[in-house]
Motif scaffolding. Structure first.
Motif, PDB file in Angstrom:
ATOM      1  N   ILE A  43       0.442  -1.102  -0.185  1.00 31.70           N
ATOM      2  CA  ILE A  43      -0.039  -0.226  -0.089  1.00 31.70           C
ATOM      3  C   ILE A  43       0.859   1.326  -0.223  1.00 31.70           C
ATOM      4  O   ILE A  43       1.064   2.222  -1.029  1.00 31.70           O
ATOM      5  N   MET A  44       2.076   1.684   0.825  1.00 32.80           N
ATOM      6  CA  MET A  44       2.590   2.275   0.976  1.00 32.80           C
ATOM      7  C   MET A  44       3.548   3.251  -0.305  1.00 32.80           C
ATOM      8  O   MET A  44       4.111   3.931  -0.416  1.00 32.80           O
ATOM      9  N   LYS A  45       3.544   2.098  -0.937  1.00 34.52           N
ATOM     10  CA  LYS A  45       4.326   2.153  -2.313  1.00 34.52           C
ATOM     11  C   LYS A  45       3.546   2.148  -3.553  1.00 34.52           C
ATOM     12  O   LYS A  45       4.171   2.476  -5.020  1.00 34.52           O
ATOM     13  N   THR A  46       2.444   1.785  -3.510  1.00 32.69           N
ATOM     14  CA  THR A  46       1.275   1.793  -4.659  1.00 32.69           C
ATOM     15  C   THR A  46       0.562   2.403  -4.597  1.00 32.69           C
ATOM     16  O   THR A  46       0.029   3.809  -3.769  1.00 32.69           O
ATOM     17  N   LYS A  47       1.029   3.740  -5.904  1.00 35.25           N
ATOM     18  CA  LYS A  47       0.793   4.576  -6.372  1.00 35.25           C
ATOM     19  C   LYS A  47      -1.391   4.814  -6.190  1.00 35.25           C
ATOM     20  O   LYS A  47      -1.527   6.441  -5.588  1.00 35.25           O
ATOM     21  N   SER A  48      -2.120   3.336  -6.782  1.00 34.00           N
ATOM     22  CA  SER A  48      -2.914   3.969  -6.723  1.00 34.00           C
ATOM     23  C   SER A  48      -3.547   3.763  -5.766  1.00 34.00           C
ATOM     24  O   SER A  48      -4.785   4.356  -4.742  1.00 34.00           O
ATOM     25  N   MET A  49      -2.735   3.200  -3.940  1.00 32.80           N
ATOM     26  CA  MET A  49      -2.754   3.300  -2.792  1.00 32.80           C
ATOM     27  C   MET A  49      -2.632   4.437  -1.614  1.00 32.80           C
ATOM     28  O   MET A  49      -3.316   5.390  -2.318  1.00 32.80           O
ATOM     29  N   GLY A  50      -2.239   4.028  -1.389  1.00 38.75           N
ATOM     30  CA  GLY A  50      -1.315   5.355  -0.260  1.00 38.75           C
ATOM     31  C   GLY A  50       0.040   5.884  -0.485  1.00 38.75           C
ATOM     32  O   GLY A  50      -0.236   6.748  -0.215  1.00 38.75           O
ATOM     33  N   ASN A  51       0.640   5.765  -1.473  1.00 41.43           N
ATOM     34  CA  ASN A  51       1.483   6.597  -2.659  1.00 41.43           C
ATOM     35  C   ASN A  51       2.625   7.281  -1.172  1.00 41.43           C
ATOM     36  O   ASN A  51       2.329   7.977  -2.088  1.00 41.43           O
ATOM     37  N   CYS A  52       2.627   6.447  -0.115  1.00 39.24           N
ATOM     38  CA  CYS A  52       3.298   7.190   0.915  1.00 39.24           C
ATOM     39  C   CYS A  52       4.766   7.840   0.561  1.00 39.24           C
ATOM     40  O   CYS A  52       5.049   8.532   1.358  1.00 39.24           O
ATOM     41  N   ILE A  53       5.625   6.516  -0.070  1.00 38.70           N
ATOM     42  CA  ILE A  53       7.095   7.294  -0.496  1.00 38.70           C
ATOM     43  C   ILE A  53       7.113   7.959  -1.662  1.00 38.70           C
ATOM     44  O   ILE A  53       7.858   8.526  -1.505  1.00 38.70           O
ATOM     45  N   SER A  54       5.853   8.752  -1.922  1.00 38.38           N
ATOM     46  CA  SER A  54       6.368  10.096  -3.121  1.00 38.38           C
ATOM     47  C   SER A  54       6.296  10.910  -2.455  1.00 38.38           C
ATOM     48  O   SER A  54       6.894  12.200  -2.524  1.00 38.38           O
ATOM     49  N   CYS A  55       6.064  11.478  -0.282  1.00 33.97           N
ATOM     50  CA  CYS A  55       6.548  12.484   0.265  1.00 33.97           C
ATOM     51  C   CYS A  55       7.976  11.256   0.976  1.00 33.97           C
ATOM     52  O   CYS A  55       8.333  12.442   1.870  1.00 33.97           O
ATOM     53  N   HIS A  56       8.120  10.240   1.281  1.00 32.12           N
ATOM     54  CA  HIS A  56       8.870   9.729   2.411  1.00 32.12           C
ATOM     55  C   HIS A  56       9.938   8.779   2.000  1.00 32.12           C
ATOM     56  O   HIS A  56       9.265   8.441   0.960  1.00 32.12           O
ATOM     57  N   GLN A  57      10.875   8.941   2.658  1.00 30.37           N
ATOM     58  CA  GLN A  57      12.115   7.770   2.433  1.00 30.37           C
ATOM     59  C   GLN A  57      11.605   6.591   3.178  1.00 30.37           C
ATOM     60  O   GLN A  57      11.564   6.544   4.285  1.00 30.37           O
ATOM     61  N   VAL A  58      11.790   5.430   3.260  1.00 31.95           N
ATOM     62  CA  VAL A  58      11.944   4.410   3.413  1.00 31.95           C
ATOM     63  C   VAL A  58      12.601   3.593   2.977  1.00 31.95           C
ATOM     64  O   VAL A  58      12.283   2.491   2.049  1.00 31.95           O
ATOM     65  N   THR A  59      13.420   3.262   3.989  1.00 35.04           N
ATOM     66  CA  THR A  59      14.803   2.166   3.258  1.00 35.04           C
ATOM     67  C   THR A  59      14.269   1.138   3.347  1.00 35.04           C
ATOM     68  O   THR A  59      14.929   0.301   2.182  1.00 35.04           O
TER      69      THR A  59
END
Length: 159
Positions: A53-69
């Motif tokens: 969810i965090m890395k899917t653009k059509s869902m949360g797309n959290c990584i568009s704003c946050h870095q997550v190693t």
């Protein structure tokens, strides 16, 4: 004996259905700091699904704003929001549930979207029509998806 067994099964099924019922977005109880103590679904989150969810653009797309190693396999991590490495040590599960549900309850000036909110928006667009959408709008994530993201964030510990 058969009636007692049938009654016990019916009570158990009702209890499971009630505890597994999703809390509606308008019914979420935030504390004074924006935390949400109670699970939105009664079902434990799935950290693997939370990562998706965090890395899917059509869902949360959290990584568009946050870095997550831990999600380095996904390209283009943003730098607008804080790095989320160590999030599971910095915040409690209740804090993270509140932040993902509606970060403005914890951080009033944040740009982070409220992922589990259905009304109170300032003129959201209706797809690509240029017209204001009618409320209530569907939440960006379901209650279970919020729980999954929280479960993933809880795995992000300081090393």
């Amino acid at each position: 004996m058969r009636t007692l067994t049938t009654t016990a099964i019916a009570v158990l099924a009702t209890t499971v259905a009630v505890t597994a019922a999703e809390v509606a977005p308008k019914e979420v109880k935030f504390d004074e700091y924006g935390s949400v103590e109670t699970s939105l679904t009664g079902t434990p989150g799935d950290p693997e699904n939370g990562a998706v969810i965090m890395k899917t653009k059509s869902m949360g797309n959290c990584i568009s704003c946050h870095q997550v190693t831990a999600l380095e396999d996904a390209p283009f991590h943003g730098e607008i929001g804080p790095m989320l490495d160590g999030a599971g040590d910095r915040w409690t599960e209740a804090d993270l549930r509140g932040i993902v549900s509606n970060a403005k309850k914890t951080f009033p000036g944040t740009m982070m979207p409220a992922y589990y909110k259905v009304d109170g928006y300032i003129r959201p667009g209706d797809a690509f029509t240029g017209k204001a959408a009618e409320e209530p709008l569907p939440p960006l994530l379901s209650g279970q998806q919020v729980e999954d993201v929280v479960a993933f964030l809880m795995t992000l510990k300081e090393e």
